[in-house]
Structures are given as C-alpha cells and as structure tokens.
Design a protein around this motif. Structure first.
Motif: not given
Length: 197
Positions: A26-35, A107-114, A161-169
């Motif tokens: 569960t993603l929570v706006a402005g917070l991240g992944v619940l738990g 699929g409903g929840p939206v993240v923005r890449l930082t 070159i960093r290939k360990a993924g991306v971060m988001a809010v």
C-alpha cells in the motif's frame, strides 16, 4: 518487449538490505510504502539521516527493472524479487532512461521519479562481487568499486553507470499488486536526466 507491468512487490519494516516479497503493498501519498522502513516525509536512509535528518525523503519507493536479473544471471548470480531491496520490480520499461519527474501510474497509485539509486558496497556484503552487476564505468565495463558518494566532488568527475534502479515519491496512494500495467507520463520538456539521490 512486454507491455510495462509490475512483476513483484516487497517491503520490510526493518532496515535490512533485502525486502520481503508480499502479495501487495500500500502506497501512501507523501509517505511511501506502508509498513516499510523507508517510509516517511523526511529521509529514512540511515547514512543520510546521520548527515542531515531534516532532508525531504526523495527515496520513499525503490523501483527496479527485472531485466537486471538477466544481467546478473549471465554474471553468475541468481536473484529474486526483493533481493536488491526494491519495493516494486518492473518489466517492459526502461526506468533508468526516464527523466526526473516522470509519473508512473501503477494501476491507480502514482509515483514520481526523483532519481537513481546509488549502489553501495552493501551489495557486495549481500553477495560477493554483485556490485559489478549494477555499477559500470561509462564505457560499460563492470566495476567492483563503489560509486563515489553523491555528496563528494568525485561523484561529478567519475563517469559511472548506475543500474540499481530508481527512487520515487508517492503522488497518489493505493494498493500495488503484481501483474498491474504501468502507464508512463513524461514531464514537460526540457527533460532532466535522473541523477543519484
């Protein structure tokens, strides 16, 4: 290439390198992944908290492209969902090539890449030599040396070159489950390439 979609989701309430695969997050706006240990409005990454605990948390959600598992396999490493600490494992999308500010509708929840995840030597503690799978020199050759800290002057002059993924809010909350499609919305131009955060 398959249509962009979520392959797996993971979370962990403690600060460990890997996360535990689960049926949904569960993603929570402005917070991240619940738990998840990295949820919060302020930075939760332990080394960054030591530097400045009042920084905004630009690393609420870690997304990783499953295609990196194929790279790992060719180099002798078997990896599974959550092993590299990601919350969302994707397929069919070049997440590393997207610009900062890109919106991913999961699929409903939206993240923005930082920004990009800056791989560190903890990866080699998890599996000896694994850092070379997710970090390469600008010419594409793998390296076993950690990338310079993003706070150091060497980071600007060392082409890696960093290939360990991306971060988001999290922009819009909700549940994310494997199999959901991913819809990409690019920000207005000019685009800014992702940089380590």
């Amino acid at each position: 290439m398959p249509a962009p979609h979520v392959v797996a989701v993971s979370r962990d309430e403690t600060h460990r390198f890997s996360k535990v695969p689960v049926e949904s997050i569960t993603l929570v706006a402005g917070l991240g992944v619940l738990g998840d240990a990295h949820a919060g409005t302020l930075v939760q990454h332990r080394s960054r908290v030591r530097r400045d605990p009042n920084q905004p948390n630009l690393r609420q959600v870690h997304l990783l492209h499953s295609e990196v598992f194929e790279d790992a396999r060719t180099m002798g490493y078997e990896l599974g969902p959550g092993d590299l600490g990601e919350n969302i494992l994707t397929a069919g999308i070049d997440i590393l090539g997207l610009p900062a500010g890109t919106l991913l509708d999961l699929g409903g929840p939206v993240v923005r890449l930082t920004g990009l995840r800056n791989p560190c030597s903890q990866i080699n503690t998890f599996r000896a030599g694994l850092l070379r799978v997710v970090l390469a020199r600008a010419d594409g050759t793998p390296t076993d040396q950690p990338a310079p800290s993003t706070a150091s002057p060497a980071a600007a002059s060392t082409p890696v070159i960093r290939k360990a993924g991306v971060m988001a809010v999290v922009e819009h909350g909700g549940d994310v489950v494997p199999g959901r499609g991913i819809v990409v919305t690019l920000p207005d131009t000019p685009h800014t390439p992702l940089a380590p955060v």
